[in-house]
Scaffold this motif. Structure first.
Motif, PDB file in Angstrom:
ATOM      1  N   GLY A  17      -4.822   7.529   3.889  1.00 25.91           N
ATOM      2  CA  GLY A  17      -3.655   7.212   3.068  1.00 25.91           C
ATOM      3  C   GLY A  17      -3.599   7.944   1.737  1.00 25.91           C
ATOM      4  N   VAL A  19      -5.529   1.298   3.302  1.00 24.63           N
ATOM      5  CA  VAL A  19      -6.199   1.779   2.095  1.00 24.63           C
ATOM      6  C   VAL A  19      -7.683   1.455   2.192  1.00 24.63           C
ATOM      7  N   ILE A  49       0.829  -1.207   0.000  1.00 25.54           N
ATOM      8  CA  ILE A  49       0.000   0.000   0.000  1.00 25.54           C
ATOM      9  C   ILE A  49       0.867   1.262   0.000  1.00 25.54           C
ATOM     10  N   LYS A  50       1.995   1.186   0.679  1.00 25.20           N
ATOM     11  CA  LYS A  50       2.822   2.399   0.748  1.00 25.20           C
ATOM     12  C   LYS A  50       3.371   2.807  -0.629  1.00 25.20           C
ATOM     13  N   ARG A  98       5.378   9.903   7.178  1.00 24.14           N
ATOM     14  CA  ARG A  98       4.020   9.386   7.426  1.00 24.14           C
ATOM     15  C   ARG A  98       3.865   8.902   8.855  1.00 24.14           C
ATOM     16  N   ARG A 131      -5.399  -2.996   6.068  1.00 24.53           N
ATOM     17  CA  ARG A 131      -3.977  -2.690   6.309  1.00 24.53           C
ATOM     18  C   ARG A 131      -3.151  -3.864   5.848  1.00 24.53           C
ATOM     19  N   GLY A 145       0.685   0.162   5.208  1.00 25.90           N
ATOM     20  CA  GLY A 145      -0.227   1.305   5.230  1.00 25.90           C
ATOM     21  C   GLY A 145      -1.670   0.843   5.253  1.00 25.90           C
TER      22      GLY A 145
END
Ligand code: ATP
Ligand code: MG
Ligand code: MG
Ligand code: MG
Length: 430
Positions: free
Chosen positions: A84, A44, A6-7, A256, A38, A42
């Motif tokens: 995010g 989403v 996700i990052k 972040r 998660r 991250g």
């Protein structure tokens, strides 16, 4: 399809990707279902539209409980209003495991409740942010020493004798003989430094601390460097370079995470070289001026350290402590033997001592005298004394507490959140 993190969503805008993770939360508004997932990197928000995905998958999504494990496929979109900053328009949903009712909800819980469920608590965004910053700090420290040609030389964890004092040692049975868990790798580090020049070790350290504080764990990680041919001033310079290097890395790479923690990053960015340096005697003056009844010769407690560091916006070195309160191997100041060439580094914002360090005694006779004064058995230190017999040189080193550094850089109240599984006074479950 191989899963993405996700990052890294910025690289996948407009593309169909798969994410594998756990359901963090969900919301539904009739024909639309929002799954917040998660994956460790991250969070989403996945958007399921009943009409597009079909009745069956929509119903499956609705069944998902918090922490159910899922694989989501969908198109990545920028969505500034969403957690995010991205959204996934879901095209596929695979359920790996439906979770039982999860004990940690999104409501407030007491710290004891959470501590007993630490194995699950670490899934909270705040805890994940701390652990990611911890990881970044560890990498940065290793990188710092690697770039400066230090050799990583691990010190033993099981040791035959006490390094400093016996009151905080954990004892163990070593095939019928007494042994102890290491409190510091320092004496061994001095030996490896005489072999390799500049070395460091990075490992767990054990201390049976008897009091409950916000800064002491029974098991913590310490990075300890030892340098042949280095004096006390150059030792402090190396430490300040190391600290600013680590801060830079965390500020650059953990924006972040720092935001999740609500850390005042400006305070970290304002830290510049060189750090202020004051003597113990000057620090005592600061305490007296603040109205403290402090006697020259005593060691500072946490409240004293807070008062001293509140006079500076950066970490501050306090050097030349009274010989009496420091370890036997610390080198006395040739200009005033009542004090030693050691320095502690106090972090700003009341985080207290993060580094203890100094120059070591390099003279054999003096070291023997100090061992006797401290009523330590000389036989136990025979090998250590050898280091002064065979090519002794001026040398210095220091130890940085990893968890204290994490607490400071993350802006945490308590050290218990800085390590995945803290070992505290009367508490080591899970
Ligand atoms: P303090 O005065 O706070 O008890 P110390 O002087 O006993 O610390 P050192 O022996 O100098 O600590 O160890 C080096 C570093 O290790 C300290 O500066 C600190 O960052 C860290 N440290 C020491 N004890 C602990 C502990 N019990 N838990 C976590 N970190 C610790
Ligand atoms: Mg201590
Ligand atoms: Mg101390
Ligand atoms: Mg210390």
């Amino acid at each position: 399809m191989e899963a993405v993190l996700i990052k890294n969503f910025a690289q996948h805008i407009g593309k169909e990707v798969t994410v594998q993770g756990w359901l963090y939360n969900k919301r539904s508004s009739g024909k639309i279902l929002f799954l917040i997932v998660r994956d460790g990197s991250g969070l989403v928000q996945g958007v399921l539209v009943k009409q597009e995905i079909g009745e069956d998958l929509f119903a499956l999504g609705k069944q998902l409980t918090q922490e159910s494990s899922v694989r989501l496929t969908g198109i990545v979109k920028e969505e500034p209003r969403s957690v995010g900053g991205y959204e996934m328009q879901i095209t596929g949903l695979e359920v790996i495991c439906i979770a039982e009712e999860y004990p940690i909800t999104h409501k407030e819980h007491g710290v004891d409740f959470l501590a007993d469920r630490r194995h699950l608590w670490i899934r909270a965004p705040r805890q994940m942010a701390i652990l990611r910053i911890r990881s970044e700090i560890e990498h940065a420290l290793r990188q710092f020493f690697y770039e400066r040609d230090f050799v990583l030389a691990d010190a033993p964890i099981m040791t035959p004798a006490a390094c400093e004092g016996t009151t905080t040692l954990f004892e163990l049975d070593y095939h019928g003989e007494k042994a102890y868990l290491s409190q510091s790798g320092q004496l061994y580090n001095e030996a490896t430094a005489m072999a390799l020049g500049r070395i460091y070790c990075f490992g767990p350290t054990f201390r049976a601390e008897k009091s409950k504080t916000r800064r002491h764990l029974m098991e913590f990680w310490m990075i300890e460097a030892e340098m042949a041919y280095l004096d006390m001033n150059d030792n402090m310079q190396l430490q300040e370079e190391m600290i600013t290097y680590v801060i830079q890395r965390v500020v650059d790479r953990c924006a972040r995470e720092l935001k999740i923690l609500d850390r005042d990053v400006e305070k970290l960015k304002a830290i510049k070289l060189p750090f202020p340096r004051i003597s113990y005697t000057e620090a005592v003056e600061i305490l007296k001026q603040a109205g403290e009844e402090f006697v020259w010769g005593d060691d500072f407690g946490a409240p004293h350290e807070t008062i001293i560091s509140s006079h500076f916006n950066a970490p501050v070195f306090v050097h030349r402590y009274p010989t009496e309160i420091k370890a036997f191997y610390m080198k006395p100041d040739p200009e005033d033997p009542r004090v030693v060439l050691g320095a502690d580094l106090l972090a700003p914002e009341g985080y207290g001592e993060i580094i203890g360090g100094g120059q070591r005694i390099d003279d054999l006779a003096l070291l023997q005298a100090r061992i006797a004064e401290h009523k330590l058995p000389e036989e136990a230190f025979a090998w250590y004394l050898d280091l002064r017999r065979y090519g002794s040189v001026p040398h210095s080193g220091f130890g940085l507490g990893l968890e204290r550094t994490v607490a400071w850089l993350c802006g945490l109240e308590h050290i218990r959140e800085t390590i995945p599984f803290p070992r505290m006074l009367h508490k080591m479950y899970p």
